[in-house]
Design an enzyme around this catalytic site. Sequence first.
Site, PDB file in Angstrom:
ATOM      1  N   HIS A  51      -7.213   0.497  -1.101  1.00 37.31           N
ATOM      2  CA  HIS A  51      -6.396  -0.476  -1.835  1.00 37.31           C
ATOM      3  C   HIS A  51      -7.290  -1.698  -2.013  1.00 37.31           C
ATOM      4  CE1 HIS A  51      -2.121  -2.393  -2.251  1.00 37.31           C
ATOM      5  NE2 HIS A  51      -2.912  -2.654  -3.273  1.00 37.31           N
ATOM      6  N   GLU A 108       0.649   9.526  -5.958  1.00 35.66           N
ATOM      7  CA  GLU A 108       1.218  10.866  -5.787  1.00 35.66           C
ATOM      8  C   GLU A 108       2.060  11.254  -6.998  1.00 35.66           C
ATOM      9  OE1 GLU A 108       2.049  12.947  -2.048  1.00 35.66           O
ATOM     10  OE2 GLU A 108       2.548  10.926  -1.327  1.00 35.66           O
ATOM     11  N   THR A 118       0.813  -1.215   0.000  1.00 36.65           N
ATOM     12  CA  THR A 118       0.000   0.000   0.000  1.00 36.65           C
ATOM     13  C   THR A 118       0.851   1.272   0.000  1.00 36.65           C
ATOM     14  OG1 THR A 118      -1.805  -1.192   1.062  1.00 36.65           O
ATOM     15  CG2 THR A 118      -1.877   1.210   1.188  1.00 36.65           C
TER      16      THR A 118
END
Length: 127
Positions: free
Chosen positions: A73, A47, A39
């Site tokens: 996730h 990002e 994750t």
Amino acid sequence: MSDLRTEPQPGRTGRASVTVNEDLTAIALGSGDVPVYGTPAVLALLEAAAVDALAGALPDGKTSVGVQVTLDHLAASKVGATVDAVATLDSVDGRRLSFTCEAREGDTVIARATHRRVIVDRASFGA
């Protein structure tokens, strides 16, 4: 005030891709004990897509920093899988930027997120 021609506008999109390797697994990152895409690495990819969406859109001397993420996730990706991420700039409120992000392995959505970044002065930010 900054030049309005260089302000980011909603609708900009950015992309990032990665091939999952051992260094990106939950085991390697300390976020779990299974050898699948971790994750924290998913977050970094999302990002990166948001940063790509801002390429060439910020005033000279400015950059952006991540300040908030809500991440789901949804599916595991094994070592060797290619994961593609897309981030779309949804809104601009002064220095605050909001993105919708998604990561896919082929046709499978493996993660969705909302992400906020703030525009900062590059020179003085770390000072």
